[in-house]
Design a protein around this motif. Sequence first.
Motif, short mmCIF file in Angstrom:
data_model
loop_
_atom_site.label_atom_id
_atom_site.label_comp_id
_atom_site.label_asym_id
_atom_site.label_seq_id
_atom_site.Cartn_x
_atom_site.Cartn_y
_atom_site.Cartn_z
N UNK A 244 -1.66 18.37 -7.50
CA UNK A 244 -2.95 17.80 -7.11
C UNK A 244 -3.17 16.42 -7.70
N UNK A 245 -2.67 16.21 -8.91
CA UNK A 245 -2.80 14.89 -9.52
C UNK A 245 -1.96 13.86 -8.77
N UNK A 246 -0.78 14.26 -8.32
CA UNK A 246 0.08 13.36 -7.55
C UNK A 246 -0.56 13.00 -6.21
N UNK A 247 -1.15 13.98 -5.58
CA UNK A 247 -1.82 13.73 -4.29
C UNK A 247 -3.00 12.79 -4.50
N UNK B 64 2.28 8.66 -6.87
CA UNK B 64 2.64 10.08 -6.77
C UNK B 64 3.84 10.41 -7.64
N UNK B 65 4.80 9.50 -7.71
CA UNK B 65 6.01 9.74 -8.48
C UNK B 65 5.76 9.70 -9.99
N UNK C 3 -1.74 9.33 -5.20
CA UNK C 3 -1.16 8.73 -3.99
C UNK C 3 -2.24 8.25 -3.04
N UNK C 4 -3.39 8.87 -3.07
CA UNK C 4 -4.50 8.44 -2.21
C UNK C 4 -5.32 7.34 -2.89
N UNK C 5 -5.63 7.51 -4.16
CA UNK C 5 -6.53 6.57 -4.84
C UNK C 5 -5.91 5.20 -5.10
N UNK C 6 -4.65 5.14 -5.46
CA UNK C 6 -4.03 3.84 -5.79
C UNK C 6 -4.10 2.87 -4.60
N UNK C 7 -3.63 3.27 -3.41
CA UNK C 7 -3.75 2.31 -2.31
C UNK C 7 -5.19 2.08 -1.86
N UNK D 19 0.82 -1.21 0.00
CA UNK D 19 0.00 0.00 0.00
C UNK D 19 0.86 1.26 0.00
N UNK D 20 1.92 1.25 0.77
CA UNK D 20 2.84 2.40 0.79
C UNK D 20 3.54 2.55 -0.56
#
Length: 122
Positions: free
Chosen positions: A45-48, A38-39, A51-55, A30-31
């Motif tokens: 905003x897209x990275x944030x 994000x990378x 980073x939230x949606x994938x996990x 998940x991490x």
Amino acid sequence: MTTPEAMDHAQRPFDHVNLVLRFLLELVMFIGLAWAAAALVSGTWQSIAAAVLAPVVAIGVWGVLIAPGSRRRLPDPARLVVELLLFAGTGVVVAAAGLPAWGVALAVVAALNALVLRWRRI
């Protein structure tokens, strides 16, 4: 001669270590998904969001199809396939984000752990 009860008791630490490893691998997955998403996405905003949606998506799939307490838990071997796809997918994304050794290590260790847990019937 060793009794079956003594043999079972002697194997428990091995089983506990593998269950703890499994939990840690889930957290790393998940991490890793959050970091890699994000990378790989440009824009703050897209990275944030990535980073939230994938996990969150992975946690949802895990919770519904794989978690021991789920009412919709898949039977093996389908559950094993979904687990391996999640870990392998995470490994690919982490590798694509710039950490290929970590991505491969996660996928290989998770696959071995999943197979050991099936072999031990845990």
